[in-house]
Design a protein around this motif. Structure first.
Motif, short mmCIF file in Angstrom:
data_model
loop_
_atom_site.label_atom_id
_atom_site.label_comp_id
_atom_site.label_asym_id
_atom_site.label_seq_id
_atom_site.Cartn_x
_atom_site.Cartn_y
_atom_site.Cartn_z
N SER A 1 -1.42 -6.63 0.39
CA SER A 1 -0.85 -6.22 1.35
C SER A 1 0.02 -7.38 2.59
O SER A 1 0.49 -8.74 3.24
N ASN B 1 -4.22 2.19 1.61
CA ASN B 1 -5.14 3.15 0.32
C ASN B 1 -3.40 3.49 -0.55
O ASN B 1 -4.13 4.18 -1.54
N HIS B 2 -2.47 3.00 -0.82
CA HIS B 2 -1.46 3.13 -1.54
C HIS B 2 -2.16 2.80 -3.01
O HIS B 2 -2.72 1.77 -2.88
N SER C 1 3.45 -2.47 7.45
CA SER C 1 3.28 -1.72 7.47
C SER C 1 2.35 -1.01 5.85
O SER C 1 1.43 -0.50 5.71
N MET D 1 -1.33 -1.16 7.31
CA MET D 1 -1.94 0.73 7.96
C MET D 1 -1.88 1.64 6.80
O MET D 1 -2.09 2.64 7.81
N SER D 2 -1.06 1.32 6.39
CA SER D 2 -1.48 2.75 4.93
C SER D 2 -1.64 1.83 3.85
O SER D 2 -1.27 1.96 2.86
#
Length: 356
Positions: free
Chosen positions: A210, A122-123, A116, A119-120
């Motif tokens: 991640s 850019n946090h 997850s 998939m994102s």
């Protein structure tokens, strides 16, 4: 009486081993409860996927160690008519459930969270100070419980007469092995999380964080797979090692009272518990000779009595008495053989020598 004394000694040793395992599991549980709280706080502060995976790892360890403690408590019960061999297998059953829990809760959720994050990706990570503090504390606590578990396993391996590696693979105490494996994974997970956090901060690339979560998930899944396979093997009894079984057969065949050993069957539960069964053809002449030698004065008086007997009924009663005494001698010899095997092979907990 000798056999009963031997069985009592075995039960005392088994209980002492289980109590040692309880200490190992209890120490690990207390440590992981504290670490779960710290890791969860650090994950919330930093937003790190790796730290969140580590928090899940500690939570999974707490839940699994609760199952291990329950399994130890269940296996400490005394044998009853419905369970004449005791409740040893319950340790493997609950350890198996624990291994499945590590696989799904620890490994599965960590993998999901890491994917997850990819998939994102850019946090933005927050303050890392708490994460570094918690990772340092984790390394100390997990390292301490791992060392304590290893010492317990090494002592159990020496008692069983096997190497530590063999005990980790087939030892009769799955709980301490499971705690040791979990702590090894925990120390490795701390190293992975720390490395990924450092690289993420240095390179300003949250994808590395991640990937750390995914790596921790793969690590936990691998450890869980090993524990599941080990505990399934413990639940399904297998034959004793061929060499050890053959040594017992050769020792029986070398005894003058034994003519042959047939239909040998054995089962082993780990390296410290086994059952042995065989059909024995005894040398009747040797049994009779031992009865005469052990009761020579009494036998001579019986011969003198036989010479005074005149009726068939009297001779028949005399023969019955001698037959009963020979059978008792045979029973004593069976007990002697069983005690001899138990003394030389303490892992053999139950012996069944059937008379052909």
């Amino acid at each position: 009486m000798k056999r009963e004394a031997s069985e009592v000694k075995q039960r005392v040793n088994a209980k002492r081993t289980l109590q040692g395992s309880q200490k190992v599991v209890g120490l690990a549980m207390i440590s992981n409860i504290a670490l779960f709280s710290g890791k969860l706080y650090a994950a919330w502060q930093s937003g790190s996927a790796s730290m969140f995976s580590e928090a899940l790892h500690s939570l999974a360890d707490v839940l699994n160690e609760s199952l291990l403690m329950w399994g130890i408590w269940r296996s400490l019960r005394q044998p009853d008519p419905q369970h004449p061999y005791g409740f040893t297998a319950e340790r493997y059953a609950w350890a198996l459930v624990s291994g499945v829990g590590i696989f799904f809760l620890g490994g599965g959720v960590s993998l999901y969270h890491g994917i997850s994050g990819l998939m994102s990706a850019n946090h933005v990570l927050g303050d890392m100070t708490s994460s570094w503090c918690v990772l340092g504390a984790s390394l100390v606590f997990e390292g301490a419980t791992m060392t304590y578990a290893y010492k317990h396993i090494a002592q159990s391996a020496r008692t069983a007469g096997v190497s530590v590696t063999d005990y980790l693979k087939r030892g009769a105490d799955p709980t301490a092995v499971q705690v040791f494996a979990e702590d090894c994974a925990a120390v490795s997970g701390v190293a992975i999380a720390g490395t990924c956090l450092g690289l993420t901060k240095l390179l300003n690339n949250p994808m590395i964080d991640s990937l750390g979560s995914i790596t921790i998930g793969i690590l936990l899944s691998g450890v869980a797979a090993f524990l599941i396979k080990r505990n399934i093997a413990g639940l399904v009894e297998t034959r004793m090692p061929v060499g050890k079984e053959r040594e017992i057969v050769e020792e029986l065949e070398a005894d003058p009272i034994v003519s042959s050993v047939q239909d040998v069957k054995s089962t082993a539960l780990g390296t410290e518990s086994a059952r042995f069964k065989a059909e024995i053809l005894f040398n009747g002449e040797e049994v009779t000779q031992r009865y005469i030698q052990r009761n020579r004065a009494h036998f001579q008086s019986e011969i003198a009595l036989l010479k005074t007997l005149t009726t068939e009924k009297e001779i028949e009663e005399w023969t019955k008495r001698q037959g009963g005494r020979i059978v008792s001698t045979l029973g004593n010899e069976v007990d002697r053989l069983e005690l001899k095997i138990i003394t030389k092979r303490p892992e053999v907990k139950h012996i069944d020598l059937e008379i052909l």
